[in-house]
Design a protein around this motif. Structure first.
Motif, mmCIF file in Angstrom:
data_model
loop_
_atom_site.group_PDB
_atom_site.id
_atom_site.type_symbol
_atom_site.label_atom_id
_atom_site.label_comp_id
_atom_site.label_asym_id
_atom_site.label_seq_id
_atom_site.Cartn_x
_atom_site.Cartn_y
_atom_site.Cartn_z
ATOM 1 N N CYS A 165 18.923 25.714 33.756
ATOM 2 C CA CYS A 165 18.545 24.792 32.563
ATOM 3 C C CYS A 165 19.429 25.217 31.367
ATOM 4 O O CYS A 165 19.304 24.679 30.211
ATOM 5 C CB CYS A 165 17.209 25.225 32.191
ATOM 6 N N SER B 147 11.283 20.591 33.597
ATOM 7 C CA SER B 147 11.870 21.750 33.548
ATOM 8 C C SER B 147 12.313 22.147 34.844
ATOM 9 O O SER B 147 12.041 21.673 35.989
ATOM 10 C CB SER B 147 10.671 22.831 32.889
ATOM 11 N N CYS C 83 14.005 24.608 30.188
ATOM 12 C CA CYS C 83 13.818 25.984 31.116
ATOM 13 C C CYS C 83 12.233 26.040 31.335
ATOM 14 O O CYS C 83 11.316 25.414 30.716
ATOM 15 C CB CYS C 83 14.137 27.302 29.991
#
Length: 549
Positions: free
Chosen positions: A116, A112, A80
């Protein structure tokens, strides 16, 4: 960060060299294909919730629909969104160049994305849906700002559990327990009931485990949640959620360097929320939270990155962290502990005691504070904002400018980067890690079984000593004792072995506060009483209870 980068690079090399074979598992109507290497199978990057993008940004995690299309799970999903590293300004350093280089390297190693929410399952190759193996659910650390599941390879833990004759299944997740994407805090967030989304993601992943882990050979009634640093704090907060009701999601917890910390109401984060609203152009909106949901990702990410980082001068006075939101946490965490609203589960805690020198790596931001007056100013106006002059006088007495008493502890006058470095490191380590851990134990002892340890290994490391996170080496990489303790605890709810030569780890009670100590050298483990720096920690505990952040 160092251990995350190192682990990811090592793990990537192993995957390249291993040439894994395919393995499959059935989830609903889908055949899920993973990889198999020797006695271990991996299923990586499985979606456990709907992507928190578009209108689902800053909302509670939504379950995924039934899987009805087959897919491959041979690689970790992206982490994330991470907080940008911003280093403190030090004389003579080209700061912009250093910051830019570190962020580029980190982003390359740990990619990232806002999409996610994925889960990873590592299992013995021999496990079938009827095996009913205990499950170890890992929550990574990173100061509620950094981290990802790809950093931690669970295959070594599963392989070791097999060789011990006590096989377990290892689960890890990516989740919004990082930055403003997971811990946006304000009156608007509180009114919408969408606080602590990073913790809510973890809870949703635990519900996924209840539904699907049997397909991998796991037993949903034998789940142990395990975390380090902010991951350990997360474990402790799951014990406090819903008034201590676990919902049957786990039966035990392992906390390395983390316990309920002194945090207050979610509206305490209003200043950061208002800053982000202004920087995204949402100030004129009638519904600023909805405006943030529709803001371009890059604009929102840049606004969040402008807030203080754990690597900046403010350090452990975090901008992003769990707070009481009246939904997940109905009150300040330490109040909930005092009220007895805590799950009656067994647990192992290393808390700050976990590593002897928890505060050292967080004190490099204070290297410009070299005098008594500068130290006092930093503690009063930054680290422990709002304390009185009398309290700072008392703290200065309890933590004197004596290099022999600072952290890294037990290293005499060595490792003194500045005249105040070891002193500030001692205050930060005790205040954020050691004292909350001991206070937590005091309020839970006698109500559930507890085992406690402190890691004093790596004292030879210059300036950092037995630093925060150094026990991850024993958990995942080089060591074996701590990993074996955790495996045994997951399987039989007791970390001690039953063999003649196995070291017996005694339980902790307030009347007999046993603490297992990990040491370098020929005698790797001893037991001592957890009573060191008692007046200092009592004082810091009272400060935290009076003025939670």
């Amino acid at each position: 960060m160092f251990f995350q980068l190192l682990a990811t690079l090592v793990f990537s090399t192993v995957l390249i060299a291993a040439a894994p074979a395919a393995s499959t598992v059935q989830l609903d109507g889908a055949t899920v294909t993973g990889t198999s290497v020797g006695s271990v199978q991996q299923f990586l990057g499985i979606p456990f919730a709907q992507p928190p993008i578009g209108d689902l940004r800053f909302r509670l995690p939504q379950p995924v629909p039934a899987y009805n299309r087959s897919f491959s799970t041979t690689a970790f999903g992206p982490s994330c969104p991470q907080q940008k590293f911003v280093l403190p300004v030090l004389k003579g350093l080209p700061q912009v160049i250093v910051d830019d280089l570190i962020n580029k390297v980190y982003s390359a190693v740990i990619p990232s994305s806002e999409d996610c929410l994925t889960i990873n399952v590592v299992k013995p190759a021999s496990a079938t849906p009827s095996s009913k193996l205990p499950v170890l659910f890992w929550i990574y650390g990173g100061g509620f700002e950094f981290g990802g599941a790809s950093t931690y390879d669970g295959s070594g833990i599963v392989a070791r559990s097999i060789s011990m004759g006590s096989p377990v299944i290892f689960v890890s997740i990516n989740h919004r327990r990082v930055t403003g994407f997971g811990f946006l805090a304000s009156k608007e967030v509180k009114n919408a009931g969408v606080g602590n989304l990073g913790l809510q993601d973890q809870r949703q992943a635990l519900r996924w485990v209840q539904k699907y882990i049997t397909a991998f050979g796991g037993d949903p009634t034998k789940v142990t949640i395990w975390g380090e640093s902010s991951g350990a704090i997360s474990v402790s907060l799951h014990m406090l959620a819903n008034g201590g009701n676990t919902e049957g999601l786990f039966r035990a917890g392992v906390m390395q360097s983390g316990a309920p910390i002194p945090v207050g109401d979610i509206e305490n984060g209003q200043v950061y929320y208002d800053s982000i609203v202004a920087d995204t152009g949402c100030s004129g909106s009638a519904d600023t939270l909805q405006c943030l949901r529709t803001a371009p990702y890059d604009t929102l990410k840049a606004a969040i990155d402008k807030t203080p980082s754990i690597t900046s001068y403010q350090s452990l006075r975090l901008a992003w962290l769990p707070r009481a939101d009246s939904v997940f946490l109905t009150d300040h965490p330490q109040r909930l502990v005092q009220q007895g609203k805590i799950a009656r589960v067994l647990f192992i805690t290393g808390k700050s005691c976990n590593c002897d020198d928890e505060g050292t790596i967080f004190s490099f931001s204070t290297l410009n504070e070299t005098t008594e007056s500068e130290m006092r100013d930093y503690v009063k106006n930054v680290a422990l904002f709002g304390i009185t002059d009398a309290q700072i006088d008392q703290l200065a007495t309890l933590y004197p400018a004596n290099l022999n008493q600072g952290s890294p502890f037990d290293t005499g006058p060595l490792n003194s980067l500045t005249p105040q470095f070891k002193r500030i490191a001692a205050v930060q380590g005790d205040g954020v890690f050691q004292a909350p851990r001991r206070w937590f134990l005091k309020n839970t002892s006698g109500k559930q079984d507890i085992w406690v340890y402190r890691d004093k290994r790596f004292k030879f490391l210059p300036f950092v000593g037995s630093m925060h996170g150094s026990d991850l080496v024993d958990s995942f990489f080089l060591g074996q004792e701590l990993r074996d303790y955790i495996i045994r605890f997951t399987v039989k709810l007791d970390p001690s072995g039953t063999g003649f030569f196995d070291f017996k780890w005694p339980k902790y009670t307030t009347g007999n506060p046993n603490q297992l100590i990990f040491l370098d050298g020929l005698v790797p483990q001893i037991v001592r009483k957890d009573t060191y720096r008692q007046p200092q920690m009592d004082f810091l505990t009272q400060l935290g209870l009076q003025a939670p952040v």
